[in-house]
Structures are given as C-alpha cells and as structure tokens.
Design a protein around this motif. Structure first.
Motif, short mmCIF file in Angstrom:
data_model
loop_
_atom_site.label_atom_id
_atom_site.label_comp_id
_atom_site.label_asym_id
_atom_site.label_seq_id
_atom_site.Cartn_x
_atom_site.Cartn_y
_atom_site.Cartn_z
N THR A 1 0.85 -1.19 0.00
CA THR A 1 0.00 0.00 0.00
C THR A 1 0.88 1.23 0.00
OG1 THR A 1 -1.84 1.12 1.11
CG2 THR A 1 -0.19 0.11 2.55
N TRP A 2 0.21 2.38 -0.09
CA TRP A 2 0.88 3.66 0.07
C TRP A 2 1.07 3.88 1.56
CZ3 TRP A 2 3.85 6.69 -2.37
CH2 TRP A 2 3.94 8.05 -2.08
N THR B 1 -1.73 4.56 4.55
CA THR B 1 -2.55 3.58 5.28
C THR B 1 -1.96 3.36 6.66
OG1 THR B 1 -2.75 2.47 3.13
CG2 THR B 1 -3.62 1.29 5.04
N ASP C 1 -9.50 0.82 3.15
CA ASP C 1 -8.82 1.92 2.50
C ASP C 1 -9.24 1.83 1.03
OD1 ASP C 1 -7.14 3.54 1.06
OD2 ASP C 1 -5.40 3.17 2.35
N ALA D 1 -8.96 4.23 -1.19
CA ALA D 1 -8.37 5.40 -1.86
C ALA D 1 -8.46 5.28 -3.38
CB ALA D 1 -6.93 5.60 -1.42
N HIS D 2 -8.35 4.03 -3.89
CA HIS D 2 -8.37 3.83 -5.35
C HIS D 2 -9.75 3.40 -5.86
CE1 HIS D 2 -3.85 2.42 -5.02
NE2 HIS D 2 -4.06 3.65 -4.56
N SER E 1 -10.08 8.52 -1.35
CA SER E 1 -9.28 9.70 -1.68
C SER E 1 -9.81 10.35 -2.95
CB SER E 1 -7.82 9.29 -1.89
OG SER E 1 -7.09 10.36 -2.44
N HIS F 1 -7.76 12.68 -4.35
CA HIS F 1 -6.51 13.35 -4.71
C HIS F 1 -6.41 13.54 -6.23
CE1 HIS F 1 -2.10 13.30 -5.57
NE2 HIS F 1 -2.15 14.21 -4.62
N GLY G 1 -8.40 15.89 -1.44
CA GLY G 1 -9.73 15.63 -0.87
C GLY G 1 -9.93 14.17 -0.60
N TYR H 1 5.02 1.40 -8.24
CA TYR H 1 3.91 1.67 -7.32
C TYR H 1 3.26 0.35 -7.01
CZ TYR H 1 -0.09 4.62 -5.78
OH TYR H 1 -1.06 5.28 -5.08
C1 LIG Z 1 -3.80 3.19 -0.90
C2 LIG Z 1 -3.80 4.64 -0.48
N1 LIG Z 1 -4.27 4.96 0.73
C3 LIG Z 1 -4.34 6.24 1.15
C4 LIG Z 1 -3.91 7.28 0.35
C5 LIG Z 1 -3.96 8.67 0.87
O1 LIG Z 1 -4.79 9.51 0.16
P1 LIG Z 1 -4.52 11.08 0.13
O2 LIG Z 1 -3.35 11.32 -0.77
O3 LIG Z 1 -5.80 11.67 -0.41
O4 LIG Z 1 -4.25 11.52 1.54
C6 LIG Z 1 -3.39 6.98 -0.92
C7 LIG Z 1 -2.92 8.08 -1.79
O5 LIG Z 1 -2.61 7.94 -2.92
C8 LIG Z 1 -3.34 5.64 -1.35
O6 LIG Z 1 -2.84 5.30 -2.55
#
Ligand SMILES: Cc1ncc(COP(=O)(O)O)c(C=O)c1O
Length: 368
Positions: free
Chosen positions: A92-93, A96, A164, A166-167, A188, A190, A200, A318
């Motif tokens: 993950t990014w 998390t 999560d 986000a995607h 997310s 973003h 956002g 990524y």
């Molecule tokens: C898997 C994951 N979780 C959380 C986030 C965090 O989102 P944000 O950038 O809107 O804070 C991201 C951002 O790309 C993400 O890829």
C-alpha cells in the motif's frame, strides 16, 4: 529516416498519470457562486452539493467529504474508537500505515495474495491476538478485496473493518458500490485519482450514528449546538475543492469508460509478453484505474523502466518498497509476497488525456 534521439524529441513526455479536469470555465462558474456568497469553508453549499451528487452518482448511502484520504482513514479509526492492533496490508501507500500510527494504533502486516495483490484473507487469522481491534485492507488499484471472507473473519472475532478505498471510486462489489463495504470506507479524491478535488477524500458508512460522529470529528468535535462532544479535529473540505469535484463529476462516466477501454487495450496488446503478468482483477467490478504490470524479475522490470524512460515515458514503481520494510517508522514483520512483488511491479501511464497514439507507442516500446 530520423535518428532514434530525433524521433524521441518529436514526442511529448508521457507521465504515469495526469488529473482529469473539467473545462476551466465550468469550474470558474462554480467559484463565482462561492465568491458572491463569501463562503469558502465550514460545510458550505458546494461541499453539501458534492456530497449529495456523489451519493447519487455512485449509489452511496452517505459521504462525509474531508480534506484528504489520509485524514479520512484517521477519522474512520477515531470514529470507531479503535485502540490496539490493526491488521493491514504492506502492499500500500504509506498513508494507510501512517493513519494507523497517528491514531495511536499498531499496524500488523498481513501478506498479500500474489494474484489479486490484496490482503490475503487466509493470512489474517494467525495474526489475530487479544489486542487486535480491526482489519484495514486496501482495494489495491481499485480491485475489490475478498470482502465476504474478510467480513466472515471480522464477524467471527468481533473486529471492525475499515477499507482503504483510496483507489476505489467507480469499483463495484456484487452490484453495489465497493465504497459501501465494511464498517467505514475511506476514499481519496486526490489529483491522481479517477475523480479528483485536487486534494480531498471522504468517509462512507451505512451506519447513521457513525456518519453523524464522522461529521462532528471533521468539525473539531462540535455538535449542532456548538458544544464539543467528540475528540475531533479540522478535516473540512473547502468550497474551492468541492467546486472542482462538482465540475469533474460531470465527466466521471466518460473518465471511467476511458480507463476501462485503455486498460483493455494494454491488456490485449501485452498479454503475449513472456516477462509480464497482470494483477487478477474482479472483472466487471474493478474500476481499471491503474495499469500495473508484474515482471518475472526485478532486472526485467528495470530494463523495461529504463527503456520507457529513454523515450521520455515515465511509469511508476507503485507500490515500492513494501511498507513493512520502512524500518524508521515500523518494526519489521516479514511479508515475503509483498516484498517480492513490490520489487518487480510497474504502473504504466493511464489517464484520460493519454492519447491512443501515446498509449500504442508505450505498448510498442514495451513489446520491442
Ligand atoms: C492506498 C492509499 N491509501 C491512502 C492514500 C492517501 O490519500 P490522500 O493522498 O488523499 O491523503 C493513498 C494516496 O494515494 C493511497 O494510494
């Protein structure tokens, strides 16, 4: 015929992603309203409209718009009052895991399924202790997790589930939005996401009480009477960001369809390449918002990355590295599958403004 470097100079640089943006005048028109009202934040009319429009478009029961996806994750943990260990994925990014840590909880890494790249439910149970309070899986690249198995385990052990997501805007699970799964999903908005407000995010829950608590947490913990009733913070989305979301939402269907079409082109064209395999996705449900390719080895991945970069095409490693290896912020816990895949995965350029010509050029370079 031009030399290779001359040919390359005739081509534009291709980034891994670009934001999908509505025509500027449509955004500016929405800003005019904000200017004339003199309201820029504090749950203004544009934030409320974005929340309504998103619920309608995505079929959501609720949406609490916030300043980014990381804050949305933290708010979800806070709203559920979690304390202790949270089982999550290392693939993950970093957000998390930083959200878990900022809320005073401890991340426990559960290795992933090498095919779906999502947390493997078979690995969850051995990690559950009397300190475990929740599971926080990620729908990686918008590919739905095995929601049913995760729910069964969580119910059996009395654990909460925060996704999560986000995607995951635009992904589905068994006929409804994927964002509706779990106790709370944090998403997310973003700039790099399928739908964006520059920065956002949002929290989605089907539980009315939780929804109300999330709204209070977003606004310093105030209730309607302006009494402080929660341990809150400032998670508010501004009117300026909400306006961008409203403008972009008009083009959401086109952006989603475009992603799916380009994903299919990549997949067809690259399926014969021996050194590449793909993430297995829940077809018809995943939003196809990223195009990850998994190479047979790190050196094959590096060769492809360098070849593309020589042509000014910029894929992205990524996720890399695996989050369980960030020794300065987490105690190392082995996750061999995630550690292996993070070394040999690349996301290829995929965005609304990517022309078919540049898409095919990227493919041609990879297969050559
Ligand atoms: C898997 C994951 N979780 C959380 C986030 C965090 O989102 P944000 O950038 O809107 O804070 C991201 C951002 O790309 C993400 O890829």
């Amino acid at each position: 015929m031009n030399s290779e470097s001359e040919q390359m100079n005739n081509h534009p640089s291709i980034p891994v992603t670009m934001p999908s943006l509505a025509p500027l005048e449509e955004y500016v028109e929405l800003l005019r309203g904000a200017w004339s009202r003199g309201i820029l934040t504090h749950n203004g009319p544009l934030v409320q409209q974005l929340e309504r429009d998103l619920c309608k478009k995505l079929g959501l029961s609720s949406f609490v718009a916030v300043s980014n996806g990381t804050i949305a994750l933290q708010m979800a943990i806070k709203a559920l009052g979690l304390k202790g260990e949270i089982i999550t994925t290392p693939f993950t990014w970093i957000a998390t895991v930083s959200a878990i840590k900022w809320e005073g909880c401890v991340p426990i890494f559960c290795d992933i399924d090498p095919e779906t790249l999502n947390l493997d439910p078979c690995n969850i149970e051995p990690l559950i202790t009397d300190r475990t309070c929740a599971i926080m899986p990620v729908h990686v690249f918008g590919n739905p997790c095995d929601v049913q198995s995760i729910e069964d385990i969580a119910t059996g052990y009395g654990l909460k589930v925060i996704y999560d997501g986000a995607h995951a805007v635009g992904s589905m699970y068994r006929g409804r939005s994927l964002l509706e799964c779990g106790d709370i999903t944090a998403t997310s908005l973003h700039a790099t996401k399928l739908l964006n407000t520059a920065e956002g995010g949002g929290c989605i829950t089907g539980d009315f009480e939780l929804h109300e608590r999330l709204r209070r947490i977003r606004f310093f913990g105030h209730d309607e009477a302006r009494d402080i009733v929660e341990d809150g913070f400032n998670g508010k989305m501004t009117e300026v960001h909400a306006a961008l979301g409203i403008a972009n939402l008009k083009y959401y269907d086109a952006v989603l369809a475009d992603r799916k079409r380009k994903y299919a082109i990549y997949r067809d064209a690259l399926s014969g390449v021996a050194s590449i395999r793909f993430q297995s996705i829940r077809s018809g449900e995943a939003n196809c918002s990223y195009f990850p390719v998994i190479f047979t080895s790190e050196s094959e991945m590096s060769k492809a990355e360098e070849k593309l970069k020589r042509h000014d095409i910029h894929p992205r490693r990524y996720f890399y590295p695996s989050v369980n290896t960030f020794g300065k912020i987490v105690e190392y816990q082995p996750a061999p599958v995630s550690e292996d895949i993070t070394r040999r995965i690349l996301c290829l350029p995929l965005y609304y403004g990517l022309t078919d010509k540049d898409l095919y050029r990227t493919i041609d370079i990879l297969v050559s």
